[in-house]
Design an enzyme around this catalytic site. Structure first.
Site, PDB file in Angstrom:
ATOM      1  N   TRP A   1      11.204  -4.030   1.246  1.00 19.24           N
ATOM      2  CA  TRP A   1       9.796  -4.460   1.148  1.00 19.24           C
ATOM      3  C   TRP A   1       9.368  -4.286  -0.303  1.00 19.24           C
ATOM      4  O   TRP A   1       9.300  -3.163  -0.809  1.00 19.24           O
ATOM      5  CB  TRP A   1       8.885  -3.622   2.054  1.00 19.24           C
ATOM      6  CG  TRP A   1       7.466  -4.125   2.018  1.00 19.24           C
ATOM      7  CD1 TRP A   1       6.585  -4.038   0.971  1.00 19.24           C
ATOM      8  CD2 TRP A   1       6.760  -4.813   3.056  1.00 19.24           C
ATOM      9  NE1 TRP A   1       5.382  -4.624   1.297  1.00 19.24           N
ATOM     10  CE2 TRP A   1       5.464  -5.105   2.571  1.00 19.24           C
ATOM     11  CE3 TRP A   1       7.106  -5.210   4.351  1.00 19.24           C
ATOM     12  CZ2 TRP A   1       4.513  -5.770   3.339  1.00 19.24           C
ATOM     13  CZ3 TRP A   1       6.144  -5.874   5.104  1.00 19.24           C
ATOM     14  CH2 TRP A   1       4.867  -6.151   4.603  1.00 19.24           C
TER      15      TRP A   1
ATOM     16  N   GLU B   1      14.604  -0.090  -3.485  1.00 19.04           N
ATOM     17  CA  GLU B   1      13.871   1.181  -3.366  1.00 19.04           C
ATOM     18  C   GLU B   1      14.917   2.288  -3.232  1.00 19.04           C
ATOM     19  O   GLU B   1      15.854   2.132  -2.446  1.00 19.04           O
ATOM     20  CB  GLU B   1      13.033   1.188  -2.077  1.00 19.04           C
ATOM     21  CG  GLU B   1      12.022   0.084  -1.933  1.00 19.04           C
ATOM     22  CD  GLU B   1      11.680  -0.170  -0.458  1.00 19.04           C
ATOM     23  OE1 GLU B   1      10.999   0.653   0.158  1.00 19.04           O
ATOM     24  OE2 GLU B   1      12.112  -1.204   0.088  1.00 19.04           O
TER      25      GLU B   1
ATOM     26  N   ASP C   1      12.286   0.128  -7.524  1.00 18.88           N
ATOM     27  CA  ASP C   1      10.911   0.078  -7.050  1.00 18.88           C
ATOM     28  C   ASP C   1      10.578   1.453  -6.470  1.00 18.88           C
ATOM     29  O   ASP C   1      10.976   1.781  -5.354  1.00 18.88           O
ATOM     30  CB  ASP C   1      10.796  -1.034  -5.997  1.00 18.88           C
ATOM     31  CG  ASP C   1       9.417  -1.125  -5.362  1.00 18.88           C
ATOM     32  OD1 ASP C   1       8.574  -0.242  -5.624  1.00 18.88           O
ATOM     33  OD2 ASP C   1       9.195  -2.080  -4.589  1.00 18.88           O
TER      34      ASP C   1
ATOM     35  N   GLN D   1       6.704   4.170  -3.575  1.00 18.61           N
ATOM     36  CA  GLN D   1       6.404   5.285  -2.668  1.00 18.61           C
ATOM     37  C   GLN D   1       7.102   6.572  -3.075  1.00 18.61           C
ATOM     38  O   GLN D   1       6.691   7.660  -2.684  1.00 18.61           O
ATOM     39  CB  GLN D   1       6.822   4.913  -1.244  1.00 18.61           C
ATOM     40  CG  GLN D   1       6.083   3.709  -0.718  1.00 18.61           C
ATOM     41  CD  GLN D   1       6.086   3.619   0.795  1.00 18.61           C
ATOM     42  OE1 GLN D   1       6.413   4.562   1.497  1.00 18.61           O
ATOM     43  NE2 GLN D   1       5.717   2.466   1.316  1.00 18.61           N
TER      44      GLN D   1
ATOM     45  N   LYS E   1       1.725   2.568  -5.694  1.00 24.89           N
ATOM     46  CA  LYS E   1       0.931   3.402  -4.765  1.00 24.89           C
ATOM     47  C   LYS E   1       0.603   4.816  -5.256  1.00 24.89           C
ATOM     48  O   LYS E   1      -0.548   5.196  -5.352  1.00 24.89           O
ATOM     49  CB  LYS E   1       1.715   3.555  -3.466  1.00 24.89           C
ATOM     50  CG  LYS E   1       1.922   2.260  -2.714  1.00 24.89           C
ATOM     51  CD  LYS E   1       2.769   2.509  -1.516  1.00 24.89           C
ATOM     52  CE  LYS E   1       3.105   1.256  -0.750  1.00 24.89           C
ATOM     53  NZ  LYS E   1       2.015   0.712   0.054  1.00 24.89           N
TER      54      LYS E   1
ATOM     55  N   ARG F   1       7.015   6.919   9.874  1.00 25.45           N
ATOM     56  CA  ARG F   1       7.062   7.242   8.440  1.00 25.45           C
ATOM     57  C   ARG F   1       6.033   8.341   8.217  1.00 25.45           C
ATOM     58  O   ARG F   1       4.842   8.108   8.375  1.00 25.45           O
ATOM     59  CB  ARG F   1       6.703   6.023   7.606  1.00 25.45           C
ATOM     60  CG  ARG F   1       7.727   4.939   7.698  1.00 25.45           C
ATOM     61  CD  ARG F   1       7.461   3.889   6.679  1.00 25.45           C
ATOM     62  NE  ARG F   1       6.195   3.200   6.879  1.00 25.45           N
ATOM     63  CZ  ARG F   1       5.638   2.411   5.984  1.00 25.45           C
ATOM     64  NH1 ARG F   1       6.204   2.249   4.794  1.00 25.45           N
ATOM     65  NH2 ARG F   1       4.513   1.768   6.246  1.00 25.45           N
TER      66      ARG F   1
HETATM   67  C1  LIG Z   1       8.501  -0.047  -1.945  1.00 24.77           C
HETATM   68  C2  LIG Z   1       7.301  -0.936  -2.014  1.00 24.77           C
HETATM   69  N1  LIG Z   1       7.198  -1.814  -3.018  1.00 24.77           N
HETATM   70  C3  LIG Z   1       6.148  -2.621  -3.147  1.00 24.77           C
HETATM   71  C4  LIG Z   1       5.131  -2.603  -2.217  1.00 24.77           C
HETATM   72  C5  LIG Z   1       3.980  -3.547  -2.387  1.00 24.77           C
HETATM   73  O1  LIG Z   1       2.904  -2.877  -2.897  1.00 24.77           O
HETATM   74  P1  LIG Z   1       1.432  -3.516  -2.787  1.00 24.77           P
HETATM   75  O2  LIG Z   1       1.122  -3.587  -1.333  1.00 24.77           O
HETATM   76  O3  LIG Z   1       0.582  -2.551  -3.560  1.00 24.77           O
HETATM   77  O4  LIG Z   1       1.486  -4.846  -3.418  1.00 24.77           O
HETATM   78  C6  LIG Z   1       5.183  -1.709  -1.165  1.00 24.77           C
HETATM   79  C7  LIG Z   1       4.084  -1.685  -0.185  1.00 24.77           C
HETATM   80  O5  LIG Z   1       4.179  -1.196   0.907  1.00 24.77           O
HETATM   81  C8  LIG Z   1       6.294  -0.855  -1.052  1.00 24.77           C
HETATM   82  O6  LIG Z   1       6.408   0.009  -0.038  1.00 24.77           O
END
Ligand SMILES: Cc1ncc(COP(=O)(O)O)c(C=O)c1O
Length: 432
Positions: free
Chosen positions: A136, A209, A242, A245, A271, A403
Site C-alpha cells: 500500500w 515498506e 516507504d 508507518q 504519517k 493492526r
Molecule cells: C506504507 C504507506 N505508504 C503510503 C501511504 C499513503 O499515505 P497517505 O494516505 O497519507 O497518502 C500509506 C497509508 O496508509 C501507507 O500505509
C-alpha cells in the site's frame, strides 16, 4: 442531534472506504491515548488515528507549536523558504545515515511516494516499478500503480511497467525450506526471474515498506532488504523505502531500515512525521538530487515547504528525542507482544502475533469452522462497545489481521486496558 448527524452524513458524504462502513460513533474530541464519543464514552485508540498520532492526540507541545506557528507564519508561496522548513530538513538529515541529506517536504504519504517515483524515473531514465503484491503506497496515480493490496479494479489501465513480486510472509510461506519455513531467497530468485522475463529492461525503482502494514503487518525477514537492494541495483534501479508507518521511532529504531543496515536510495516519510498533521518528506542523496535537478525535477505543489506543518515536524523530533521514544517503543512493544502472546495461549483463534516495536500484527485464524474475517469483524465491533478502537485488515488468503499501533507515549496501564478489553471481546465472540 446524533440522528441528524447520521442522516446528514448519509446524504452528503462520499463513501470512500470501499466495502467497509464508517465507525458508528461520533467522535467529539481526543487526548493522549483516548477518544471521546458524543455520548461521553471513552475509547482507547489502538491505531493512533490512521497509524499516525505517535505522540498521542493533542500532545501539549504540538498544540503549542500549532498555536504559535499559525499566529506567526502559516503558509507561503511555494518558492519561498522559512526557518522551520530548513531546520526540519537539516534535523532529518542529522537523524539519518549518509548520504541521505537532501529533503523535500510535502503533505501526504501518497504524495511523497509520487515524488520519489517521479524522481527515480527522471534520474534513471527508466520507467518500470517493482513493489510487493500486498503493498500500500497511496491513492494517487504512481503510488496507486505500485499498490496491490486493494483498489486496483475498475479505474482503467494502470501505468505500463508496474510489477508485483510476492510478499515474504513467514506465517503463510509459499516457498518453503525442507523444515517448512519460508525460503525467501528462493522466493526472491523466482520474483526476479519473472520480472526479468517481463521487463523491457527499464527498471526505475523498487518501492517497499520495511514492514508491510496494510498488507497484514508483515516484517521482511532479516537479510531480505539487502538482497532486494542488490537485485534492484544490478538492474539499474533505485531502492525506495516507504517508512510512512515505520519511520520516527515506532519500531524501536528511528527508522526500520536500521535493523538491516540497508540505506535506501530514496526514503519517504509521512504519517508519523507529522504525528497526525499532514506532513511528509522525501529524503535522498546529494548525487540523486543533483541529477534530478540537472534534468529539471519539478514537484511544485501548493503545500510544499509549508512552515506550519514543518514546525510541527520539528516539535515531533524534539519530543521523540527528549522522551527517548525509540527506546520506549521497543520496551512497550515487547510488553504488548508478551501480553498478546499470553492471550494466544488461551484463544486458539489467535494464529500469530508479530511485528516490531509498537507496530504489531495479530492474525486470526478459522475457529471451529467460523471464518477468521467474520470473527475479526465481530471482535472489532465488541471492542468498540467495550471502549477499544481496533482495526482489522482483511485480505484474500489471510485471516483477519489486527493492526495494533498505539501511541509511543502510551502507559503500560493503557496497554493493559487494551489487552483486557481484547481478551474479553475475543472470549465473548468465540464462545457465542
Ligand atoms: C506504507 C504507506 N505508504 C503510503 C501511504 C499513503 O499515505 P497517505 O494516505 O497519507 O497518502 C500509506 C497509508 O496508509 C501507507 O500505509
Amino acid at each position: 442531534m446524533s440522528e441528524n448527524f447520521w442522516s446528514d452524513a448519509e446524504r452528503h458524504l462520499v463513501r470512500y472506504i470501499g466495502a467497509s462502513s464508517f465507525v458508528p460513533e461520533i467522535i467529539e474530541r481526543a487526548e493522549g491515548a483516548f477518544l471521546w464519543t458524543a455520548d461521553g464514552r471513552r475509547l482507547l485508540d489502538f491505531t493512533s488515528g490512521q497509524m499516525s498520532a505517535i505522540l498521542g492526540h493533542s500532545h501539549p507541545a504540538v498544540v503549542a507549536t500549532i498555536q504559535r506557528q499559525a499566529a506567526t507564519l502559516d503558509h507561503l508561496f511555494s518558492g519561498m523558504l522559512s526557518r522551520p522548513v530548513v531546520d526540519l530538513a537539516r534535523r532529518l538529515a542529522e537523524s539519518l545515515p549518509e548520504p541521505l541529506s537532501k529533503v523535500l517536504l510535502l503533505t501526504t504519504g501518497a504524495e511523497s511516494n509520487e515524488a520519489a517515483i517521479r524522481m527515480a524515473k527522471l534520474v534513471t531514465g527508466n520507467h518500470e516499478i517493482i513493489s510487493f503484491a500486498r503493498s500500500w503506497h497511496g491513492m494517487t496515480q504512481a503510488a496507486a500503480g505500485a499498490t496491490y493490496s486493494s483498489g486496483r479494479k475498475g479505474y482503467g489501465p494502470a501505468a505500463p511497467g508496474n510489477f508485483a513480486i510476492p510478499t515474504p510472509n513467514a506465517f503463510r510461506p509459499d516457498f518453503t525450506t525442507a523444515d517448512g519455513d519460508l525460503d525467501w531467497r528462493r522466493q526472491l530468485d523466482f520474483s526476479f526471474e519473472l520480472f526479468d522475463a517481463q521487463s523491457v529492461g527499464s527498471l526505475a525503482a523498487c518501492i517497499v515498506e520495511p514492514i508491510l502494514s496494510s498488507g497484514g503487518v508483515i516484517d521482511l525477514p532479516p537479510g531480505y532488504l539487502g538482497a532486494l537492494r542488490d537485485r534492484v541495483h544490478a538492474r539499474g534501479g533505485l531502492l525506495i523505502l516507504d517508512e510512512a508507518q515505520t519511520g520516527l521511532c515506532r519500531t524501536g529504531d528511528w527508522y526500520a531500515f536500521q535493523r538491516d543496515g540497508v540505506v535506501p536510495d530514496i526514503l519517504t516519510l509521512s504519517k508519523t512525521l507529522g504525528a497526525g498533521l499532514p506532513l511528509a518528506a522525501v529524503v535522498t542523496s546529494p548525487q540523486i538530487e543533483r541529477t534530478a535537478h540537472e534534468r529539471g525535477f519539478l514537484f511544485f505543489t501548493t503545500h510544499v515547504s509549508d512552515p506550519l506543518v514543518a514546525a510541527v515536524g520539528n516539535t515531533v523530533l524534539d519530543v521523540l528525542t527528549t522522551e527517548r521514544l525509540d527506546v520506549r517503543a521497543a520496551d512497550l512493544g515487547s510488553y504488548l507482544r508478551k501480553g498478546l502472546r499470553e492471550l494466544a495461549t488461551r484463544h486458539p483463534v489467535i494464529g500469530d502475533v508479530r511485528g516490531r516495536g509498537l507496530l504489531i500484527g495479530l492474525e486470526l485464524v478459522e475457529d471451529r469452522g467460523r471464518p477468521a474475517d467474520e470473527i475479526g469483524a465481530a471482535v472489532t465491533r465488541r471492542c468498540l462497545e467495550l471502549g477499544l478502537h481496533m482495526n482489522v485488515v482483511q485480505l484474500p488468503g489471510m485471516g483477519g489481521v489486527f493492526r495494533i499501533a498505539p501511541a509511543l507515549t502510551s502507559s503500560t496501564a493503557e496497554l493493559d486496558l487494551g489487552l483486557e478489553i481484547l481478551d474479553q471481546a475475543i472470549s465473548e465472540v468465540t464462545t457465542a
